[in-house]
Design a protein around this motif. Structure first.
Motif, PDB file in Angstrom:
ATOM      1  N   ASP A 147       0.859  -1.189   0.000  1.00 51.28           N
ATOM      2  CA  ASP A 147       0.000   0.000   0.000  1.00 51.28           C
ATOM      3  C   ASP A 147       0.891   1.234   0.000  1.00 51.28           C
ATOM      4  O   ASP A 147       1.910   1.275   0.682  1.00 51.28           O
ATOM      5  CB  ASP A 147      -0.923   0.025   1.221  1.00 51.28           C
ATOM      6  N   SER A 158     -11.585   2.836   3.387  1.00 48.85           N
ATOM      7  CA  SER A 158     -12.062   1.839   4.353  1.00 48.85           C
ATOM      8  C   SER A 158     -11.915   2.305   5.801  1.00 48.85           C
ATOM      9  O   SER A 158     -12.352   1.617   6.717  1.00 48.85           O
ATOM     10  CB  SER A 158     -11.280   0.528   4.159  1.00 48.85           C
ATOM     11  N   GLN A 178     -17.828   1.142  -4.728  1.00 49.57           N
ATOM     12  CA  GLN A 178     -18.703   2.289  -4.421  1.00 49.57           C
ATOM     13  C   GLN A 178     -19.107   2.364  -2.942  1.00 49.57           C
ATOM     14  O   GLN A 178     -18.246   2.377  -2.080  1.00 49.57           O
ATOM     15  CB  GLN A 178     -19.911   2.288  -5.359  1.00 49.57           C
TER      16      GLN A 178
HETATM   17  C1  LIG Z   1     -18.894   8.391   4.266  1.00 49.86           C
HETATM   18  C2  LIG Z   1     -18.792   6.965   3.784  1.00 49.86           C
HETATM   19  C3  LIG Z   1     -19.559   5.979   4.384  1.00 49.86           C
HETATM   20  C4  LIG Z   1     -19.494   4.671   3.913  1.00 49.86           C
HETATM   21  N1  LIG Z   1     -20.197   3.701   4.571  1.00 49.86           N
HETATM   22  C5  LIG Z   1     -20.107   2.399   4.153  1.00 49.86           C
HETATM   23  C6  LIG Z   1     -20.764   1.365   4.864  1.00 49.86           C
HETATM   24  O1  LIG Z   1     -21.383   1.598   5.895  1.00 49.86           O
HETATM   25  N2  LIG Z   1     -20.682   0.093   4.379  1.00 49.86           N
HETATM   26  C7  LIG Z   1     -19.973  -0.205   3.239  1.00 49.86           C
HETATM   27  O2  LIG Z   1     -19.978  -1.359   2.814  1.00 49.86           O
HETATM   28  N3  LIG Z   1     -19.301   0.756   2.580  1.00 49.86           N
HETATM   29  C8  LIG Z   1     -19.337   2.041   3.006  1.00 49.86           C
HETATM   30  N4  LIG Z   1     -18.641   3.014   2.353  1.00 49.86           N
HETATM   31  C9  LIG Z   1     -17.864   2.636   1.154  1.00 49.86           C
HETATM   32  C10 LIG Z   1     -16.574   1.908   1.528  1.00 49.86           C
HETATM   33  O3  LIG Z   1     -15.880   2.676   2.478  1.00 49.86           O
HETATM   34  C11 LIG Z   1     -15.713   1.687   0.273  1.00 49.86           C
HETATM   35  O4  LIG Z   1     -16.470   1.032  -0.710  1.00 49.86           O
HETATM   36  C12 LIG Z   1     -14.502   0.819   0.598  1.00 49.86           C
HETATM   37  O5  LIG Z   1     -13.759   1.363   1.651  1.00 49.86           O
HETATM   38  C13 LIG Z   1     -13.590   0.664  -0.626  1.00 49.86           C
HETATM   39  O6  LIG Z   1     -12.522  -0.172  -0.232  1.00 49.86           O
HETATM   40  P1  LIG Z   1     -11.248  -0.362  -1.147  1.00 49.86           P
HETATM   41  O7  LIG Z   1     -10.383  -1.352  -0.466  1.00 49.86           O
HETATM   42  O8  LIG Z   1     -11.671  -0.621  -2.549  1.00 49.86           O
HETATM   43  O9  LIG Z   1     -10.562   1.085  -1.184  1.00 49.86           O
HETATM   44  P2  LIG Z   1      -9.635   1.819  -0.111  1.00 49.86           P
HETATM   45  O10 LIG Z   1     -10.022   1.515   1.273  1.00 49.86           O
HETATM   46  O11 LIG Z   1      -9.607   3.254  -0.507  1.00 49.86           O
HETATM   47  O12 LIG Z   1      -8.228   1.150  -0.346  1.00 49.86           O
HETATM   48  C14 LIG Z   1      -7.461   1.369  -1.509  1.00 49.86           C
HETATM   49  C15 LIG Z   1      -6.005   1.381  -1.087  1.00 49.86           C
HETATM   50  O13 LIG Z   1      -5.186   1.397  -2.268  1.00 49.86           O
HETATM   51  C16 LIG Z   1      -4.015   2.124  -1.959  1.00 49.86           C
HETATM   52  N5  LIG Z   1      -3.378   2.539  -3.219  1.00 49.86           N
HETATM   53  C17 LIG Z   1      -3.900   3.351  -4.172  1.00 49.86           C
HETATM   54  N6  LIG Z   1      -3.030   3.495  -5.196  1.00 49.86           N
HETATM   55  C18 LIG Z   1      -1.936   2.746  -4.891  1.00 49.86           C
HETATM   56  C19 LIG Z   1      -0.701   2.497  -5.530  1.00 49.86           C
HETATM   57  N7  LIG Z   1      -0.389   3.031  -6.728  1.00 49.86           N
HETATM   58  N8  LIG Z   1       0.206   1.678  -4.921  1.00 49.86           N
HETATM   59  C20 LIG Z   1      -0.068   1.110  -3.718  1.00 49.86           C
HETATM   60  N9  LIG Z   1      -1.230   1.332  -3.050  1.00 49.86           N
HETATM   61  C21 LIG Z   1      -2.163   2.129  -3.635  1.00 49.86           C
HETATM   62  C22 LIG Z   1      -4.535   3.291  -1.116  1.00 49.86           C
HETATM   63  O14 LIG Z   1      -3.506   3.862  -0.330  1.00 49.86           O
HETATM   64  C23 LIG Z   1      -5.624   2.624  -0.283  1.00 49.86           C
HETATM   65  O15 LIG Z   1      -5.169   2.232   1.000  1.00 49.86           O
HETATM   66  C24 LIG Z   1     -18.663   4.342   2.804  1.00 49.86           C
HETATM   67  C25 LIG Z   1     -17.869   5.329   2.230  1.00 49.86           C
HETATM   68  C26 LIG Z   1     -17.916   6.629   2.714  1.00 49.86           C
HETATM   69  C27 LIG Z   1     -17.035   7.674   2.079  1.00 49.86           C
END
Ligand SMILES: Cc1cc2nc3c(=O)[nH]c(=O)nc-3n(C[C@H](O)[C@H](O)[C@H](O)COP(=O)(O)OP(=O)(O)OC[C@H]3O[C@@H](n4cnc5c(N)ncnc54)[C@H](O)[C@@H]3O)c2cc1C
Length: 415
Positions: free
Chosen positions: A35, A44, A380
């Protein structure tokens, strides 16, 4: 400098990347997760913590056109797009409008419910092992004061009840009897009885602990910079900490994925759906249930000693700035339904970018031209609720098992 060699390299340590890493390492694979920042500090980190299969409707549902157009242009609306000229935005909106059809919505809901239900089972097990995630399965209330709000809640119920998500319509009085922390009068809503909730950051940390316990590795502050190919396969990943040779690579970079699209030779039209969450001190009349205030689109999550309120979706491109007016809208909306003190002490204010695809469905599966490159992006507003299920699905695909969801709707090559 070649730093290491692994079977599977996972890029992104949010709920998606860590869930995949935990499942693959549990099945015996040698896994490394990188990461660019710290584990679980992306979207997240501060979400509402809901694990709620009932919320499996993608954003562009049929009949949403007029409603969303109205919202999009209203800076106080729950879905806002700042008017601007951008080809990415125009293309995103084109696909968004195109996705508003009943057949596509039904397929999407069916797949998302299955992913979320599988996840719920996994979170229950994880909660037994890691009490700090505070997994609870009390159900969820949707509460409304308006006929349109009640209709929206009932529509949600109708959509998911046939695919095994139990719920029942309630009158305003019935909701107030269940949840006296809400202020009356209410017109009605829905109670979904099996929905779960937990501490989102702790869930990611628990997944990360599983990876380490299973012999996997996590490298923080390690950014993917480029990919080196050998024939049609990814051979090495170039990172800020050196080269990593991998047999398979999984991209789980959430809202950052669009910028990786060029490297992947793929269109990944993901925009950030900016939302805010606030931690407030525990209320004198603290809610017992997680509550969706329907017409305000505000999520209320009771925590042990505090309360989290979250909301708004502002379509942006990597913009984490905080718009005070939208934060105030969340506070004011919550105040209309809960007994908040006159002066609000916001203990923490957080903005996160939901990785939003235009059709409201994640992209999960292998790249069509690069057979060792897997994508798991675009979850999303339901990345937590469908995260653990995504881990199972990706691991099954890597083991050539029959997928337990309709993979066509998640096709990573569809845009
Ligand atoms: C206000 C709010 C409330 C929400 N409530 C809910 C809920 O109650 N329930 C639910 O299911 N969802 C909810 N969500 C949505 C949920 O938070 C997201 O869908 C989820 O966190 C996405 O997870 P992810 O692992 O895809 O992304 P992220 O958690 O953003 O992780 C992606 C990671 O990739 C890393 N990264 C990016 N580019 C690179 C790179 N080039 N090299 C290395 N690392 C990289 C980043 O640093 C990051 O840590 C909510 C969102 C918000 C904003």
């Amino acid at each position: 400098m070649q730093r290491k060699e692994v079977d599977i390299l996972i890029v992104g340590a949010g709920i998606i990347g860590t869930s995949i890493g935990a499942e693959l390492s549990r099945r015996g694979a040698s896994v490394c997760v990188i990461d660019k920042g710290n584990v679980g500090r992306g979207c997240s980190y501060g979400n509402a913590g809901w694990m709620t299969p009932c919320f499996s409707m993608p954003l562009p549902m049929p009949g949403m056109l007029m409603k969303s157009m109205k919202w999009m242009l209203d800076p106080a609306g729950p879905l806002y797009i700042k008017p601007s000229f951008s080809l990415d935005l125009a293309s995103w909106l084109f696909h968004f409008m195109k996705a508003m059809n009943a057949t596509q919505a039904r397929r999407a809901v069916d797949a998302l419910v299955v992913l979320s239900q599988k996840s719920l089972i996994e979170y229950e097990k994880l909660g037994q092992k890691y009490p700090e995630i505070r997994f609870e399965q009390k159900g969820l209330l949707m509460a409304s004061r308006t006929p349109a709000g009640v209709a929206a809640a009932v529509e949600e119920l109708e959509y998911v009840k046939d695919v095994g998500v139990p719920g029942k319509k309630l009158t305003g009085e019935e909701i107030l009897a269940m949840e006296p922390a809400l202020k009356g009068p209410l017109l009605g809503g829905v109670y979904f009885s099996q929905e779960g909730m937990g501490e989102p950051f702790q869930v990611v940390q628990a997944m990360a602990s599983e990876i380490r316990k299973n012999g996997g590795e996590i490298l923080e502050n390690c950014e993917l910079l480029d990919l080196e190919m050998a024939g049609n396969k990814v051979d090495k990943v170039l990172t800020s900490q050196g080269e990593i040779k991998a047999k398979q690579v999984v991209i789980a970079t959430g809202s950052w994925s669009k910028s990786l699209a060029k490297l992947l030779r793929l269109r990944i039209p993901i925009l950030g759906g900016k939302g805010y969450a606030m931690i407030l001190p525990k209320l004198e009349k603290q809610p017992t249930y997680p509550i969706m205030i329907v017409e305000k689109k505000i999520a209320v999550t009771p925590r042990e000693n505090t309360l989290r309120i979250a909301g708004t979706l502002e379509l942006v491109d990597q913009d984490f700035s905080i718009t005070q007016r939208r934060v105030d809208n969340i506070k004011n909306g919550a105040r209309e339904f809960l007994r908040l003190p006159d002066t609000l002490e916001v203990q923490e204010l957080w903005a996160g970018l939901r990785p939003c695809t235009p059709d409201g469905v994640p992209l999960i599966g292998y790249h069509k031209d690069i057979p060792n490159l897997m994508l798991a992006v675009g979850h999303q507003m339901l990345g937590l609720q469908s995260g653990a299920g995504t881990g199972l699905l990706v691991a099954d695909l890597m083991e050539n098992k029959k997928p337990f969801v309709d993979l066509g709707v998640l096709d990573v090559n569809r845009f």
